[in-house]
Each structure stands twice: as C-alpha cells, then as structure tokens.
Design a protein around this motif. Structure first.
Motif, PDB file in Angstrom:
ATOM      1  N   LEU A 278     -18.557 -45.092  29.330  1.00  0.00           N
ATOM      2  CA  LEU A 278     -18.054 -46.032  28.344  1.00  0.00           C
ATOM      3  C   LEU A 278     -18.314 -45.772  27.226  1.00  0.00           C
ATOM      4  CD1 LEU A 278     -17.169 -48.885  28.357  1.00  0.00           C
ATOM      5  CD2 LEU A 278     -19.386 -49.635  28.124  1.00  0.00           C
ATOM      6  N   ILE A 279     -17.284 -45.760  26.085  1.00  0.00           N
ATOM      7  CA  ILE A 279     -17.197 -45.170  24.852  1.00  0.00           C
ATOM      8  C   ILE A 279     -16.657 -46.409  24.160  1.00  0.00           C
ATOM      9  CG2 ILE A 279     -16.209 -43.451  23.309  1.00  0.00           C
ATOM     10  CD1 ILE A 279     -15.799 -41.678  25.923  1.00  0.00           C
ATOM     11  N   LYS A 280     -17.361 -46.515  22.712  1.00  0.00           N
ATOM     12  CA  LYS A 280     -17.113 -47.456  21.871  1.00  0.00           C
ATOM     13  C   LYS A 280     -15.959 -46.820  21.052  1.00  0.00           C
ATOM     14  CE  LYS A 280     -18.664 -50.992  18.412  1.00  0.00           C
ATOM     15  NZ  LYS A 280     -19.845 -51.579  18.079  1.00  0.00           N
ATOM     16  N   GLY A 281     -14.905 -47.609  20.984  1.00  0.00           N
ATOM     17  CA  GLY A 281     -13.548 -46.713  20.347  1.00  0.00           C
ATOM     18  C   GLY A 281     -13.149 -46.944  18.892  1.00  0.00           C
ATOM     19  N   ASN A 282     -14.414 -47.376  18.326  1.00  0.00           N
ATOM     20  CA  ASN A 282     -13.906 -47.647  16.760  1.00  0.00           C
ATOM     21  C   ASN A 282     -13.684 -46.262  15.939  1.00  0.00           C
ATOM     22  OD1 ASN A 282     -14.605 -50.202  16.995  1.00  0.00           O
ATOM     23  ND2 ASN A 282     -16.459 -50.256  15.769  1.00  0.00           N
ATOM     24  N   GLN A 283     -12.537 -46.252  15.455  1.00  0.00           N
ATOM     25  CA  GLN A 283     -12.339 -45.067  14.604  1.00  0.00           C
ATOM     26  C   GLN A 283     -11.956 -45.497  13.224  1.00  0.00           C
ATOM     27  OE1 GLN A 283     -12.915 -41.711  15.235  1.00  0.00           O
ATOM     28  NE2 GLN A 283     -12.098 -41.337  12.907  1.00  0.00           N
TER      29      GLN A 283
ATOM     30  N   ASN B 151      -7.205 -48.176  16.827  1.00  0.00           N
ATOM     31  CA  ASN B 151      -6.771 -47.049  16.371  1.00  0.00           C
ATOM     32  C   ASN B 151      -5.501 -46.249  17.181  1.00  0.00           C
ATOM     33  OD1 ASN B 151      -6.883 -43.942  15.886  1.00  0.00           O
ATOM     34  ND2 ASN B 151      -7.707 -44.822  14.056  1.00  0.00           N
ATOM     35  N   GLN B 152      -4.517 -45.909  16.634  1.00  0.00           N
ATOM     36  CA  GLN B 152      -3.338 -45.292  17.551  1.00  0.00           C
ATOM     37  C   GLN B 152      -4.023 -43.915  18.173  1.00  0.00           C
ATOM     38  OE1 GLN B 152      -0.671 -47.176  18.612  1.00  0.00           O
ATOM     39  NE2 GLN B 152      -0.319 -45.535  19.853  1.00  0.00           N
ATOM     40  N   ASP B 153      -4.380 -43.201  17.208  1.00  0.00           N
ATOM     41  CA  ASP B 153      -4.925 -41.902  17.925  1.00  0.00           C
ATOM     42  C   ASP B 153      -5.596 -42.133  19.016  1.00  0.00           C
ATOM     43  OD1 ASP B 153      -3.403 -40.770  15.647  1.00  0.00           O
ATOM     44  OD2 ASP B 153      -5.004 -40.629  14.300  1.00  0.00           O
ATOM     45  N   VAL B 154      -6.448 -43.030  19.234  1.00  0.00           N
ATOM     46  CA  VAL B 154      -7.499 -43.169  20.088  1.00  0.00           C
ATOM     47  C   VAL B 154      -6.680 -43.430  21.590  1.00  0.00           C
ATOM     48  CG1 VAL B 154      -9.407 -44.561  20.942  1.00  0.00           C
ATOM     49  CG2 VAL B 154      -9.569 -43.966  18.824  1.00  0.00           C
ATOM     50  N   PHE B 155      -5.781 -44.196  21.148  1.00  0.00           N
ATOM     51  CA  PHE B 155      -4.744 -44.852  22.270  1.00  0.00           C
ATOM     52  C   PHE B 155      -4.044 -43.714  22.890  1.00  0.00           C
ATOM     53  CE2 PHE B 155      -5.467 -49.225  20.878  1.00  0.00           C
ATOM     54  CZ  PHE B 155      -5.507 -49.684  22.139  1.00  0.00           C
ATOM     55  N   GLU B 156      -3.657 -42.916  21.961  1.00  0.00           N
ATOM     56  CA  GLU B 156      -2.829 -41.669  22.520  1.00  0.00           C
ATOM     57  C   GLU B 156      -3.599 -40.437  23.395  1.00  0.00           C
ATOM     58  OE1 GLU B 156      -1.217 -40.000  18.976  1.00  0.00           O
ATOM     59  OE2 GLU B 156       0.313 -41.656  18.876  1.00  0.00           O
TER      60      GLU B 156
ATOM     61  N   GLN C 287      -9.221 -44.559  30.300  1.00  0.00           N
ATOM     62  CA  GLN C 287      -8.736 -45.898  30.311  1.00  0.00           C
ATOM     63  C   GLN C 287      -9.078 -46.403  28.745  1.00  0.00           C
ATOM     64  OE1 GLN C 287     -10.076 -48.958  32.793  1.00  0.00           O
ATOM     65  NE2 GLN C 287      -8.227 -50.473  32.482  1.00  0.00           N
ATOM     66  N   VAL C 288      -8.046 -46.575  27.924  1.00  0.00           N
ATOM     67  CA  VAL C 288      -8.394 -46.879  26.661  1.00  0.00           C
ATOM     68  C   VAL C 288      -7.727 -48.372  26.506  1.00  0.00           C
ATOM     69  CG1 VAL C 288      -7.736 -46.522  24.027  1.00  0.00           C
ATOM     70  CG2 VAL C 288      -7.796 -44.571  25.720  1.00  0.00           C
ATOM     71  N   LEU C 289      -8.899 -49.334  25.984  1.00  0.00           N
ATOM     72  CA  LEU C 289      -8.636 -50.776  25.959  1.00  0.00           C
ATOM     73  C   LEU C 289      -8.787 -51.114  24.369  1.00  0.00           C
ATOM     74  CD1 LEU C 289     -10.861 -51.502  29.093  1.00  0.00           C
ATOM     75  CD2 LEU C 289      -8.396 -51.325  28.835  1.00  0.00           C
TER      76      LEU C 289
ATOM     77  N   GLN D 255     -14.896 -42.228  35.651  1.00  0.00           N
ATOM     78  CA  GLN D 255     -13.863 -42.924  34.772  1.00  0.00           C
ATOM     79  C   GLN D 255     -14.057 -43.041  33.451  1.00  0.00           C
ATOM     80  OE1 GLN D 255     -12.912 -46.866  35.767  1.00  0.00           O
ATOM     81  NE2 GLN D 255     -10.866 -46.781  34.658  1.00  0.00           N
ATOM     82  N   VAL D 256     -13.469 -42.920  32.654  1.00  0.00           N
ATOM     83  CA  VAL D 256     -13.791 -42.689  31.111  1.00  0.00           C
ATOM     84  C   VAL D 256     -13.218 -44.087  30.557  1.00  0.00           C
ATOM     85  CG1 VAL D 256     -13.705 -41.705  28.823  1.00  0.00           C
ATOM     86  CG2 VAL D 256     -14.075 -40.287  30.752  1.00  0.00           C
ATOM     87  N   VAL D 257     -14.137 -44.930  29.900  1.00  0.00           N
ATOM     88  CA  VAL D 257     -13.222 -46.146  29.538  1.00  0.00           C
ATOM     89  C   VAL D 257     -13.703 -46.181  28.047  1.00  0.00           C
ATOM     90  CG1 VAL D 257     -13.591 -48.692  29.525  1.00  0.00           C
ATOM     91  CG2 VAL D 257     -13.598 -47.307  31.828  1.00  0.00           C
ATOM     92  N   VAL D 258     -12.864 -46.217  27.262  1.00  0.00           N
ATOM     93  CA  VAL D 258     -12.745 -46.602  25.765  1.00  0.00           C
ATOM     94  C   VAL D 258     -12.308 -48.159  25.533  1.00  0.00           C
ATOM     95  CG1 VAL D 258     -12.196 -45.640  23.384  1.00  0.00           C
ATOM     96  CG2 VAL D 258     -12.288 -44.294  25.252  1.00  0.00           C
TER      97      VAL D 258
END
Length: 376
Positions: A203-208, A240-245, A255-257, A232-235
């Motif tokens: 699990l990764i906190k997705g703040n950029q 941030n669009q770069d993270v979603f990409e 999985q980017v949420l 499974q990697v979950v963000v």
C-alpha cells in the motif's frame, strides 16, 4: 472549565475534539474559516455564520465566480473580519483557555486579539508541517516568531517540533506529543486485521504535491517488478495525473485510486503487508500510525527525524532518509520483501506499541489530564 477551540473543520480536529465530548467541560468552537455548522460536532457550541456581510443566503457563489474582483471588493468592505468576530466570541464566552489548531490557520488571524487580552490562556496544537516546513518561508517565519512568545501551552505531534518552537521563541509549557487527531479505535481495527502470511498488498500513499513524494516510490517499484509477482500494489489518495499513468506504463498488478473513505483506507491497511509513505516534510505521519495499528509494516520518510521517534530502522519499520532517491527506496522495499522474520517481529512489536501508546482510550485519558492541569 470553558474551552474555546479555534480551528478549521477537518478530520484531525473532529477526532481531537471528540475526546472532550464526555469531559464535563463546556466546549465551544470558533470556526475560523466559517465553513458552516457541523452536525458531527452538534454536542459542542459552535460559533459559525459570522462572516457573511452581504448576500448571506444566495448569490455569493454566482458573484464570486462571474465577477471575482467585484466579489473581493464587496467582501473586504462588507464581510465581518476574523478579528472582529473572534473578539466578540471571546468576550461573550469568557473562556478559561483558547485552544488553536495549526498556527497559520488558527493562531495568526487571532494574534492581535490574544495580545489585547493577554491574561487569557492560549494553547496551540502544531500539526504536520506547521513549524518544520513553514519556518523556511520568511513571511510564515515572521508569523511563527510573533505567535510563539504569546502562546502559554504547546502540544505537538512529534518531539522535534517542540525544539523548533523553542528555537523560534516559545517559552511556555510543553504539554506533550500526541497523534494529531488523538488516538485510534483499536477495537474496530482488530476485527479486520489479517495475519502476516495472509497479506499480499503493498500500500502506497499517493500524494505527489508540495510535500508528498509518491513518484520516487513508484519509480522504485518499477525497478523491482520481478519481486512483486505475488503482490498487488495499491496507490491511494492521489489527484496527480503522473501517478495515475503509472498503472498504464507497467506490467505490475497496480491499482491507483483517488480519495478513499477512512473506512476503505483501514480495510486496505488491515490486509497490507507493507505500507509506504514518502514526503519531504511532515510531523508524525498519522497515516503511518494508522498503518502500524493495522499491522502493516511501515516504510516511511523521516523529515527532521520525526518518524524515528516511533520507527526504529529495521526493528519495527524502515526509514527513508532521502525522499527523492528512488534507489534508496528500492533498497528498503527489497529488504522488507526479503526478510519475512523482520516483518513478523515488527508485527508483534507494533501491535503491542499500538495498545500502549496509540489506543484511543490511552491517548484520551492523557489528553483529558492536560486540560485538567491547565484548569487547576
């Protein structure tokens, strides 16, 4: 005792103030941003609706959107200032203590009033980057150095910030370091916790953003994709669009949420083997503390040494010293995946630590003693 809380309405504040619900004290809340009445805090007396001096019900949003300059002009001339509204509340309530949350949000705007009524006790809770980050910006540092000498009592979320406060003029009583929103509901969490062997989520906190640094973590993940075939990697929590990409650019099960409810986050943490949070500035990361409570092995950045107050490197977690260095982050993730015994021992250690230091019951008991000390 009459306690006048001064804060914006956010999750940390709601959680902290909830500790006072059954305290026997008279609790008032001055809504510093006048965001509106909060049903979730109906048990306290709320000072809201003080700001609007024109078009109190309809038309403000239309004018603000279509004619922003005209709106600013009307607002500056006709709306009630924070100072005026707060002074009125202070005189009506006559509190035994004013408790402000976050310096630049809830201390600076009322400093002039608090200086006028210098016999009123003032408590300040420092959150996150409140002192650590903003001391490096001249205009904010100026506010910090004006506010801190007036503050009588200080609460922080890490011991590091007590030292910073002293550096910038605080001479009052330090009441301790506590999680920003108080303790955590461990009984609810315990019902969901998976064993280490059952956990297959990273699990990764997705703040950029200004302080969040999710991209170096994802860059590290890409370089070790061969190690992640069983995971499974979950963000989560990103705009941030770069993270979603990233989920389109790799062959990893990722999985980017976007924003999740708090309940959804707890569910992910309770089945995550590893939790990774990375930033260039923070206090004691509340999300990391929740991950610890949920049994996830924490890999966390360590700005100014704050995280190291809870996480001992390679004992109950791993510390990231350079948040921009994806190779260092890769090294930490690889170590965790290669050392299952460390993860098992950390799980046991952190569960005990949570019960002794992070439990809602334990923290609330300590917090209530603090307010009692002030009143005595």
């Amino acid at each position: 005792m009459k306690i006048l809380l001064v804060s914006m309405n956010n999750l940390h504040f709601t959680r902290w103030s909830e500790q006072l619900r059954e305290s026997g004290h008279e609790i008032y809340w001055f809504d510093i941003l006048d965001q509106g009445y909060s049903p979730a805090m109906s048990w306290m007396t709320q000072v809201t609706g003080w700001k609007k001096g024109f078009l109190k019900k309809k038309g403000r949003s239309f004018i603000k959107k279509r004619f922003p300059k005209f709106f600013s002009f009307l607002s500056s001339k006709l709306d009630v200032s924070v100072e005026t509204a707060f002074e009125k509340a202070l005189l009506e309530i006559q509190p035994d203590v004013v408790h402000s949350f976050a310096l630049y949000i809830s201390c600076t705007p009322i400093l002039k009033v608090m200086n006028t009524y210098e016999n009123v006790k003032w408590m300040y809770s420092s959150w996150g980057s409140d002192l650590y980050y903003y001391q490096n910006i001249p205009e904010y540092l100026n506010d910090i150095q004006k506010v801190l000498p007036r503050v009588d009592y200080l609460i922080t979320d890490c011991l590091r910030d007590h030292k910073i406060a002293i550096k910038h003029g605080f001479k009052g009583d330090f009441l301790g370091a506590f999680p920003g929103g108080g303790g955590f509901e461990l009984e609810n969490i315990q019902k969901r916790i998976k064993t280490v062997s059952e956990r297959k989520v990273i699990l990764i906190k997705g703040n950029q953003n200004r302080s969040g640094r999710a991209l170096p973590v994802l860059e590290a993940i890409v370089t070790i994709k061969d190690l992640l075939t069983d995971y499974q990697v979950v963000v989560f929590g990103t705009k941030n669009q770069d993270v979603f990409e990233f989920q389109n650019e790799t062959n990893i099960d990722i999985q980017v949420l976007g924003w999740l409810t708090h309940d959804q986050i707890i569910n992910f943490m309770s089945k995550a083997l590893i939790y990774i949070g990375n930033s260039n500035s923070d206090g004691m990361p509340n999300t990391m503390l929740e991950a610890i409570c949920c049994g996830a092995f924490p890999i966390q950045s360590n700005p100014g040494g704050a995280t190291a107050e809870v996480v001992t490197h390679r004992l109950n977690g791993l510390l990231i010293e350079d948040c921009e260095d994806h190779m260092e982050i890769r090294e930490q993730i690889t170590f965790a995946l290669d050392n299952n015994e460390v993860l098992l021992d950390a799980f046991k250690y952190n569960q005990t630590y949570a019960q002794e230091h992070l439990s809602r019951v334990v923290v609330t008991r300590k917090v209530l003693k603090i307010y009692d000390i002030i009143y005595s």
